[in-house]
Design an enzyme around this catalytic site. Structure first.
Site, PDB file in Angstrom:
ATOM      1  N   ASP A  67     -10.014  -2.483  -3.666  1.00  0.00           N
ATOM      2  CA  ASP A  67      -8.644  -2.642  -3.936  1.00  0.00           C
ATOM      3  C   ASP A  67      -9.081  -3.671  -2.216  1.00  0.00           C
ATOM      4  OD1 ASP A  67      -6.505  -4.947  -2.847  1.00  0.00           O
ATOM      5  OD2 ASP A  67      -5.197  -4.444  -4.646  1.00  0.00           O
ATOM      6  N   SER A 147     -13.827 -19.758   6.584  1.00  0.00           N
ATOM      7  CA  SER A 147     -13.380 -20.703   6.114  1.00  0.00           C
ATOM      8  C   SER A 147     -13.083 -21.898   7.465  1.00  0.00           C
ATOM      9  CB  SER A 147     -12.219 -21.018   5.537  1.00  0.00           C
ATOM     10  OG  SER A 147     -11.874 -21.999   5.397  1.00  0.00           O
ATOM     11  N   TYR A 162      -2.853 -19.244   4.479  1.00  0.00           N
ATOM     12  CA  TYR A 162      -4.226 -19.028   3.916  1.00  0.00           C
ATOM     13  C   TYR A 162      -4.982 -19.357   5.923  1.00  0.00           C
ATOM     14  CZ  TYR A 162      -8.934 -19.398   1.961  1.00  0.00           C
ATOM     15  OH  TYR A 162     -10.545 -18.759   1.927  1.00  0.00           O
ATOM     16  N   LYS A 166      -6.975 -17.892   8.637  1.00  0.00           N
ATOM     17  CA  LYS A 166      -8.120 -17.508   8.720  1.00  0.00           C
ATOM     18  C   LYS A 166      -8.831 -17.911   9.951  1.00  0.00           C
ATOM     19  CE  LYS A 166     -10.408 -16.904   4.557  1.00  0.00           C
ATOM     20  NZ  LYS A 166     -11.748 -16.117   5.049  1.00  0.00           N
TER      21      LYS A 166
END
Length: 255
Positions: A67, A147, A162, A166
């Site tokens: 993980d 991204s 999110y 990024k």
């Protein structure tokens, strides 16, 4: 510029988040090029299934349960790879999560999960890879799967922190480049920023998505995961003196 993967054949690469989507495609691309790849994933059984499908290829895929939000898992993975496969030459930081929440009414625990995986976990894996490369005098390559949201934000229902995670990866890419230069290390660092890609990412994060929203999503131009696998091979194929710092990959017709 002559592109070649020859110098990487037989060398060890780690791919995080390699159980689905882009991670699977990257691992397969590396194995096809003759590398020994270790796929890290919470669902390592998925990596093992994929490894069986790649039997007989030029390289080989191994699986390790980890993980990326847990430092102890990352340390165990790097220890295992060094003792069993050899020193890492390539690190692909692909692991990344999104969470079904927002900023206005958001769940702070879900925000933390995103940051722990997409930023902190990536940084820990990078630190360990650089440490091994430095100790073994390896001019390796680290690639962050970033991204397009790290460069331009468009509204998405579950974006929340999110895009911020990024943007952090973009900053970490440049900061690491400067640190590597400062210490005189010839390790390459690259950010690959895909647009929307066909992936199981939403499924693995237990998303419950409105049917109308899914229909709209299906209309949007998308990349295939294999496109990003090819992009990674391109970046790795560049001559030792050439560094692709940022590679943005968009589907035709994207906004």
């Amino acid at each position: 510029m002559v592109l070649s993967m020859e110098r990487w054949k037989g060398k060890v690469a780690i791919v995080t988040g390699s159980s689905v989507g882009i991670g699977v495609a990257i691992a397969e691309s590396l194995v096809n090029e003759g590398l020994v790849a270790l796929g890290l994933a919470r669902r390592s059984e998925k990596v093992e299934e994929h490894a069986k499908k790649l039997a007989g290829k030029k390289g080989k895929l191994y699986a390790f349960k980890a993980d990326i939000s847990k430092e102890e898992d990352i340390l165990k993975a790097f220890k295992w790879v060094t003792e069993n496969l050899g020193p890492v030459h390539i690190l692909i930081n692909n692991a990344g999560i999104v969470q079904q929440t927002n900023l206005v009414e958001g769940d702070a625990e879900k925000w933390k999960k995103i940051i722990d995986t997409n930023v902190i976990g990536l940084s820990i894996a990078t630190r360990e890879a650089v440490k091994i490369m430095k100790q073994n005098k390896i001019d390796g390559h680290i690639i962050h799967i970033n991204s397009t949201l790290a460069h331009r934000i468009s509204y998405q229902p579950f974006a929340n922190v999110y895009p911020a995670s990024k943007y952090a990866v973009t900053a970490l890419t440049e900061t690491l480049r400067q640190e590597l230069n400062h210490f005189g290390l010839k390790i390459k660092i690259t950010s690959v920023s895909p647009g929307i890609t066909t992936s199981e990412l939403g499924q693995t994060n237990n998303f419950v998505v409105d049917e109308n929203l899914m229909k709209e999503f299906e209309k949007i131009p998308k990349l295939d995961a294999e496109d990003i696998g090819d992009a990674v091979v391109y970046v790795l194929s560049t001559p030792p003196h050439v560094q692709v710092h940022e590679l943005m990959v968009q589907p035709i017709g994207a906004d």
